[in-house]
Motif scaffolding. Structure first.
Motif, short mmCIF file in Angstrom:
data_model
loop_
_atom_site.label_atom_id
_atom_site.label_comp_id
_atom_site.label_asym_id
_atom_site.label_seq_id
_atom_site.Cartn_x
_atom_site.Cartn_y
_atom_site.Cartn_z
N UNK A 1 0.80 -1.34 0.27
CA UNK A 1 -0.15 0.38 0.00
C UNK A 1 0.60 1.02 0.08
N UNK A 2 1.95 0.94 0.53
CA UNK A 2 3.02 2.41 -0.37
C UNK A 2 3.02 3.33 1.62
N UNK A 3 3.04 2.19 2.58
CA UNK A 3 2.91 2.83 3.39
C UNK A 3 4.30 2.58 4.28
N UNK A 4 5.00 3.50 4.20
CA UNK A 4 7.12 3.70 4.55
C UNK A 4 7.13 3.89 6.31
N UNK A 5 8.26 3.24 6.90
CA UNK A 5 8.47 2.61 7.65
C UNK A 5 7.76 1.76 8.21
N UNK A 6 8.61 1.75 10.09
CA UNK A 6 7.42 0.07 10.78
C UNK A 6 6.65 0.84 11.93
N UNK A 7 6.30 2.38 11.67
CA UNK A 7 5.77 2.50 12.98
C UNK A 7 4.08 1.74 12.63
N UNK A 8 4.00 2.51 11.76
CA UNK A 8 2.34 1.86 11.11
C UNK A 8 2.07 0.61 11.26
N UNK A 9 3.04 -0.23 10.52
CA UNK A 9 2.80 -2.08 10.66
C UNK A 9 2.22 -1.99 12.68
N UNK A 10 3.47 -1.59 12.97
CA UNK A 10 3.44 -2.40 14.67
C UNK A 10 2.57 -1.65 15.59
#
Length: 288
Positions: free
Chosen positions: A148-157
């Motif tokens: 989905x183009x979500x960069x970084x690791x904060x959102x998945x966590x």
């Protein structure tokens, strides 16, 4: 003192068992070294050598305590070796997931209580969702986030933390919003109260004890979700990443120190939830 005595008794028992297990598990290395050197080691000589190994199978409490102290107070808080630094990273992810879980759980609970079709359709799926192992789900969330183009690791966590924390909020809020009996609901109707007023003046106050009880479970679940989310994402920061680092490089002291740091963080978060519960309960006049 009478209240503290049972707790202290259990704590002393755990420490004694821990030390005994450390001697038993770490003795393998001592006897192996003695066998290679062609010497023998008595029990009295073996025990001290199990207490101060560089890479013990089971670190004794004093070694874990020393490593924890070094990680918390022996480093600058901006250092990548500091458990305060890694704890703050995990704390941010936990709060994001915790907030998202609260919003999701409360909104779903309100919809389930208001609409029977939501109760019949959503609630079973919410229950089924908790049977999926989070360890298997975490990599899938990471892959979907990347697609989905979500960069970084904060959102998945945060998503993983919310996934674990929304369920106790949902179940408790459904129970709490349904706590008023029919006589109380009929009484408000005789006063001409609409659904909105019934919710604000009766259902919502009645749900507060259930809500705050669920938050104590949810915030701990959010912390677990954040730590689990740090493992498959390749994170280099956070308590989960610290545990993984210790496991990969054969440094059990790092893993155990990070584990106890996460327990301390969980205790602090639960304490904050409890204090918040007291303040809000006093303002609303709710007995918790």
């Amino acid at each position: 003192m009478k209240r503290a005595l049972p707790v202290l008794t259990v704590l002393i028992g755990i420490v004694v068992i821990w030390y005994a297990a450390a001697v038993w598990m770490n003795s393998t290395w001592v006897y192996d070294q003695a066998e290679r050197a062609g010497t023998t080691v008595s029990f009295a000589e073996m025990v001290p050598q199990t207490m101060d190994q560089d890479r013990p199978l089971l670190p004794p409490p004093h070694q874990v305590g020393a490593e924890l102290w070094k990680g918390l107070f022996g480093q600058a808080v901006t250092s990548k070796r500091s458990l305060v630094y890694h704890g703050f990273v995990t704390f941010k992810g936990t709060m994001m997931g915790f907030g998202l879980g609260i919003v999701t759980g409360v909104l779903l609970a309100m919809a389930i209580v208001r609409f029977r079709v939501m109760d019949m359709s959503v609630m079973p799926w919410a229950i089924i969702s908790q049977t999926v192992p989070i360890v298997a789900l975490a990599p899938m969330i990471l892959v979907v986030s990347n697609q989905l183009g979500i960069e970084g690791r904060e959102v998945p966590k945060a998503i993983i933390a919310a996934y674990l924390s929304f369920f106790p909020v949902l179940v408790s809020m459904v129970k709490g919003l349904r706590a008023p009996d029919q006589m109380q609901l009929d009484l408000l109707k005789t006063y001409g109260a609409g659904e909105g007023e019934t919710f604000l003046k009766l259902r919502l106050p009645a749900s507060m004890p259930y809500f705050f009880a669920s938050l104590k479970v949810a915030v701990a679940a959010a912390l677990v979700g954040t730590i689990v989310g740090e493992l498959p994402t390749g994170a280099v920061e956070g308590l989960g990443a610290r545990m993984l680092l210790g496991s990969q490089y054969g440094e059990p002291l790092i893993t155990w120190a990070a584990l106890f740091a996460s327990a301390i963080l969980a205790g602090m978060l639960i304490l904050v939830v409890g204090l918040t519960e007291r303040m809000i309960a006093q303002k609303m006049g709710v007995r918790t």
